[in-house]
Design a protein around this motif. Structure first.
Motif, PDB file in Angstrom:
ATOM      1  N   VAL A 107     -10.886 -51.716  -5.267  1.00 14.24           N
ATOM      2  CA  VAL A 107     -11.103 -51.692  -6.739  1.00 14.24           C
ATOM      3  C   VAL A 107      -9.794 -51.400  -7.452  1.00 14.24           C
ATOM      4  CG1 VAL A 107     -12.183 -50.733  -8.695  1.00 14.24           C
ATOM      5  CG2 VAL A 107     -13.769 -51.715  -6.988  1.00 14.24           C
ATOM      6  N   PHE A 108      -9.170 -50.261  -6.913  1.00 13.14           N
ATOM      7  CA  PHE A 108      -7.712 -49.751  -7.408  1.00 13.14           C
ATOM      8  C   PHE A 108      -6.690 -50.681  -7.281  1.00 13.14           C
ATOM      9  CE2 PHE A 108      -3.890 -47.181  -6.687  1.00 13.14           C
ATOM     10  CZ  PHE A 108      -3.937 -46.572  -7.911  1.00 13.14           C
ATOM     11  N   ALA A 109      -6.848 -51.244  -5.912  1.00 10.76           N
ATOM     12  CA  ALA A 109      -5.800 -52.386  -5.874  1.00 10.76           C
ATOM     13  C   ALA A 109      -6.024 -53.603  -6.948  1.00 10.76           C
ATOM     14  CB  ALA A 109      -5.945 -53.127  -4.501  1.00 10.76           C
ATOM     15  N   LEU A 110      -7.088 -53.913  -7.303  1.00 13.29           N
ATOM     16  CA  LEU A 110      -7.762 -55.000  -8.344  1.00 13.29           C
ATOM     17  C   LEU A 110      -6.924 -54.551  -9.569  1.00 13.29           C
ATOM     18  CD1 LEU A 110      -8.677 -57.655  -9.294  1.00 13.29           C
ATOM     19  CD2 LEU A 110     -10.924 -56.331  -9.336  1.00 13.29           C
ATOM     20  N   MET A 154      -4.521 -52.462 -10.174  1.00 13.93           N
ATOM     21  CA  MET A 154      -3.174 -52.314 -10.272  1.00 13.93           C
ATOM     22  C   MET A 154      -2.682 -54.001 -10.441  1.00 13.93           C
ATOM     23  SD  MET A 154      -1.680 -49.986  -7.045  1.00 13.93           S
ATOM     24  CE  MET A 154      -0.167 -49.981  -7.730  1.00 13.93           C
ATOM     25  N   LEU A 155      -3.320 -54.808  -9.956  1.00 10.21           N
ATOM     26  CA  LEU A 155      -3.118 -56.273 -10.250  1.00 10.21           C
ATOM     27  C   LEU A 155      -3.309 -56.659 -11.723  1.00 10.21           C
ATOM     28  CD1 LEU A 155      -2.628 -59.338  -9.113  1.00 10.21           C
ATOM     29  CD2 LEU A 155      -4.799 -59.432  -8.877  1.00 10.21           C
ATOM     30  N   LEU A 156      -4.244 -56.065 -12.287  1.00 13.14           N
ATOM     31  CA  LEU A 156      -4.555 -56.606 -13.636  1.00 13.14           C
ATOM     32  C   LEU A 156      -3.802 -55.791 -14.643  1.00 13.14           C
ATOM     33  CD1 LEU A 156      -8.508 -56.499 -13.513  1.00 13.14           C
ATOM     34  CD2 LEU A 156      -7.199 -58.353 -13.373  1.00 13.14           C
ATOM     35  N   MET A 172      12.672 -51.969  -7.270  1.00 15.35           N
ATOM     36  CA  MET A 172      11.673 -52.506  -8.285  1.00 15.35           C
ATOM     37  C   MET A 172      11.197 -51.129  -8.949  1.00 15.35           C
ATOM     38  SD  MET A 172       8.882 -55.168  -8.235  1.00 15.35           S
ATOM     39  CE  MET A 172       9.678 -56.478  -7.602  1.00 15.35           C
ATOM     40  N   GLU A 173      10.931 -51.114 -10.228  1.00 12.78           N
ATOM     41  CA  GLU A 173      10.359 -49.940 -10.723  1.00 12.78           C
ATOM     42  C   GLU A 173       8.861 -50.339 -11.106  1.00 12.78           C
ATOM     43  OE1 GLU A 173      11.484 -47.116 -11.609  1.00 12.78           O
ATOM     44  OE2 GLU A 173      13.467 -47.497 -10.657  1.00 12.78           O
ATOM     45  N   LEU A 174       7.910 -49.356 -10.903  1.00 10.98           N
ATOM     46  CA  LEU A 174       6.772 -49.574 -10.553  1.00 10.98           C
ATOM     47  C   LEU A 174       6.084 -49.712 -12.340  1.00 10.98           C
ATOM     48  CD1 LEU A 174       3.880 -49.319  -9.548  1.00 10.98           C
ATOM     49  CD2 LEU A 174       3.705 -47.150 -10.025  1.00 10.98           C
ATOM     50  N   ALA A 175       5.600 -51.113 -12.510  1.00 11.22           N
ATOM     51  CA  ALA A 175       5.235 -51.699 -13.971  1.00 11.22           C
ATOM     52  C   ALA A 175       3.790 -50.820 -14.173  1.00 11.22           C
ATOM     53  CB  ALA A 175       5.271 -53.006 -13.919  1.00 11.22           C
ATOM     54  N   LEU A 176       3.554 -49.890 -14.218  1.00 11.35           N
ATOM     55  CA  LEU A 176       2.336 -49.453 -14.475  1.00 11.35           C
ATOM     56  C   LEU A 176       2.560 -48.164 -15.600  1.00 11.35           C
ATOM     57  CD1 LEU A 176       0.528 -48.937 -11.022  1.00 11.35           C
ATOM     58  CD2 LEU A 176      -0.111 -50.707 -12.777  1.00 11.35           C
ATOM     59  N   PRO A 177       1.660 -48.029 -16.528  1.00 16.56           N
ATOM     60  CA  PRO A 177       1.658 -47.277 -17.728  1.00 16.56           C
ATOM     61  C   PRO A 177       1.466 -45.863 -17.134  1.00 16.56           C
ATOM     62  CG  PRO A 177      -0.413 -48.408 -17.676  1.00 16.56           C
ATOM     63  CD  PRO A 177       0.442 -49.110 -16.791  1.00 16.56           C
TER      64      PRO A 177
END
Length: 356
Positions: free
Chosen positions: A53-56, A58-60, A1-6
């Motif tokens: 906060v960083f995990a949050l 990543m969730l958002l 699964m590719e990371l869905a982060l900009p």
């Protein structure tokens, strides 16, 4: 699964983490002191809050799967870093490092740990991309490490010199006195190293060996190099303050190593199952996928990691209470008086310690 982060989030994260680490380094070297329990607790809470906060974020910005991967990876690396910290405690006592300068020494150890883990992350990511069957080796290595963690001898861990340290003692001109945080000094007109050089070598070799454990462990949770690296950075941040907060209590958490061993064994099994699903070895089931191998989810991994550490910590505290020792007494322990003289350890008779 590719990371869905900009991309901006990944780059921004690296910049912010670099600034936080630089600020931490600046505080240590500009104001060497022994942190109070309150100061240490506030810093530990700050770094733990920063990770949450960083995990949050990543969730958002990303999705729940990768936020969960970060949390599971961070908790795994945090537990392994505490194990690393226990050996640091022994090294500080072994070489009689003055408490006033232990902050600088710990910071150097943490920076070395980041460097070694960064190198292993790059190597691990490259191996996974080109040879997916590496998960079989990672899994077997973690299972062996878990067995050693649970049943190996730890009584003298960190208290004896390795071959590298004995070699350095023979080849380097090392003085008997610490000179603050200086590596070099002059004794009777001769330029010599201070005992800090031996301490840094001990910390560096320890960091290297712990990196060998931690990187396969977190690659068993996620294959995203970004998550692997950030989880390691967050696990190492605040470790210096945790050292001063917990003090000798680390030595009293007798069941902690069993909790860590269980986590390593669990991730090792998970890696083997993952390799079976993505099998590329012709001599294993004819090179076909093994359908019966279960697919362990990220959230299951997170629950197992949290549960193992909680049970190990509570069991250790219950045993501590039953022995009549309070947590406060365990934290302070038998603190030795401040000293600036390094222990003159024998160079040729000390047996080799497998961890240092």
């Amino acid at each position: 699964m590719e990371l869905a982060l900009p991309l901006w989030f990944e780059v921004g994260s690296f910049v912010v983490l670099l600034l936080v680490l630089a600020f931490d380094l600046l505080i240590v070297f500009k104001r060497p002191h022994i942190p109070s329990p309150k100061e240490s607790a506030l810093w530990v809470a700050f770094y733990v809050g920063l990770a949450l906060v960083f995990a949050l974020l990543m969730l958002l910005i990303g999705d729940a799967e990768h936020a969960g991967q970060f949390l599971a990876g961070w908790l795994t690396e945090y537990s392994l870093s505490i194990d690393n910290l226990f050996v640091f405690v022994i090294i500080m006592g072994r070489f009689a490092v003055p408490r006033k300068y232990q902050q600088e020494v710990l910071m150097v150890g943490i920076v070395l740990a980041l460097v070694f883990r960064g190198v292993f992350i790059v190597l691990g990511a490259g191996l996974i991309a080109s040879f997916s069957a590496i998960f079989y080796l990672f899994g077997a290595f973690l299972l062996w490490t878990a067995f050693h963690q649970a049943f190996g001898k730890h009584d003298d861990e960190g208290a004896k010199d390795s071959r590298l340290i004995r070699f350095a003692r023979r080849r380097l001109k090392v003085s008997d006195q610490y000179e603050g945080n200086k590596l070099r000094t002059t004794v009777n007109g001769r330029r010599m190293f201070t005992p800090l050089i031996i301490v840094f070598l001990a910390l560096g070799t320890t960091d290297l060996l712990f990196a060998l454990d931690s990187i396969p462990a977190i690659f068993g949770i996620t294959q995203s190099a970004f998550i692997v690296f950030t989880a390691n950075v967050f696990a190492l941040m605040g470790l210096r303050q945790l050292y001063f907060l917990l003090g000798h209590l680390l030595e009293k958490l007798v069941y902690l190593r069993y909790g860590i061993a269980f986590i390593l064994a669990f991730i090792g099994v998970k890696l083997v199952f993952h390799a079976m699903h993505d099998n590329t070895l012709p001599f294993v089931n004819g090179g076909k996928h093994i359908e019966w191998a279960p697919d362990i989810s990220t959230w299951t991994s997170l629950a197992v990691i949290v549960g193992a550490m909680a049970v190990a910590t509570v069991a250790s505290l219950v045993r501590l209470h039953s022995s009549g020792t309070t947590v406060e007494d365990a934290i302070h322990g038998d603190d030795e008086p401040e000293t600036t003289t390094a222990e003159a350890a024998p160079a040729a008779t000390s047996p080799e310690d497998p961890r240092i």
